[in-house]
Design a protein around this motif. Sequence first.
Motif, short mmCIF file in Angstrom:
data_model
loop_
_atom_site.label_atom_id
_atom_site.label_comp_id
_atom_site.label_asym_id
_atom_site.label_seq_id
_atom_site.Cartn_x
_atom_site.Cartn_y
_atom_site.Cartn_z
N ALA A 55 -12.30 -10.61 34.50
CA ALA A 55 -13.39 -11.36 35.14
C ALA A 55 -13.82 -12.55 34.27
O ALA A 55 -13.99 -13.66 34.77
CB ALA A 55 -14.58 -10.44 35.40
N GLU A 56 -13.95 -12.32 32.96
CA GLU A 56 -14.32 -13.43 32.07
C GLU A 56 -13.22 -14.47 32.02
O GLU A 56 -13.49 -15.67 32.05
CB GLU A 56 -14.63 -12.93 30.66
N ALA A 58 -11.06 -15.21 34.36
CA ALA A 58 -11.08 -15.96 35.62
C ALA A 58 -12.21 -16.99 35.63
O ALA A 58 -12.06 -18.08 36.19
CB ALA A 58 -11.23 -15.01 36.79
N GLU A 59 -13.30 -16.66 34.97
CA GLU A 59 -14.45 -17.57 34.94
C GLU A 59 -14.23 -18.73 33.98
O GLU A 59 -14.48 -19.88 34.32
CB GLU A 59 -15.71 -16.79 34.52
N VAL A 60 -13.74 -18.44 32.78
CA VAL A 60 -13.62 -19.50 31.77
C VAL A 60 -12.24 -20.18 31.75
O VAL A 60 -12.11 -21.28 31.22
CB VAL A 60 -13.96 -18.97 30.35
N PRO A 62 -9.84 -20.57 34.81
CA PRO A 62 -9.46 -20.30 36.20
C PRO A 62 -7.98 -20.51 36.50
O PRO A 62 -7.47 -19.96 37.47
CB PRO A 62 -10.33 -21.24 37.02
N ARG A 65 -4.05 -16.27 34.34
CA ARG A 65 -4.11 -15.01 35.09
C ARG A 65 -4.08 -13.81 34.17
O ARG A 65 -3.51 -13.86 33.08
CB ARG A 65 -2.94 -14.92 36.06
#
Length: 196
Positions: A55-56, A58-60, A62, A65
């Motif tokens: 999740a982190e 994907a946030e920082v 994008p 993967r």
Amino acid sequence: ELMGTYGEGEMAALTVDLETARPLSDKHFCAIAGLNLPDQTVVGGAAADLDALAAEMAEVMPRKRAVRLKTEGAFHTYYMVEAARRFREALDQVEIAESSLKVLSNYTGGFHENDAATIKSRLFFQLFHPVNWIGCLQTALDDGIDKFVEFGGGIGDGESPAEKRPNLEGIIKKFTPRVKAKPEYIPPTNSAPIRG
């Protein structure tokens, strides 16, 4: 067998280099499990920790993967310490003779020395330290190795070898794009038995 029986956790392949993966992994109580490519690092940890890491990421990051791997545990991480302790007991019962062939060590990324005690210790440490594929591939290429034969179960949901794809094929192709003489790659996982 010991890693599957006594290990815990799960694994994910991150499409980032080791320097980027390590602080993210440490922050989420995960561990580096494999150095597949300069831009692909495998990590292992508890499912919830890997979820938080992904999740982190994907946030920082994008465009990068975190791909979950289907494994029985967080292989080659601290989750395998109990398996390694039991493996050491088994190693103590094994006699290792001098080899006439060079054998790569996933622990160091170089060739094993021809010393039984050192080989045993490296096999022991390999269970809970990262697999150094980058080092092994570079050592092999530097030594003039021009043929890779992969043995193993392969990747995929199918039960039979024909339903699986090789583990290393993509890694070798991505690792050697600038090598002048492309190494030959043979995946017996989905082919007829090799004779001769």
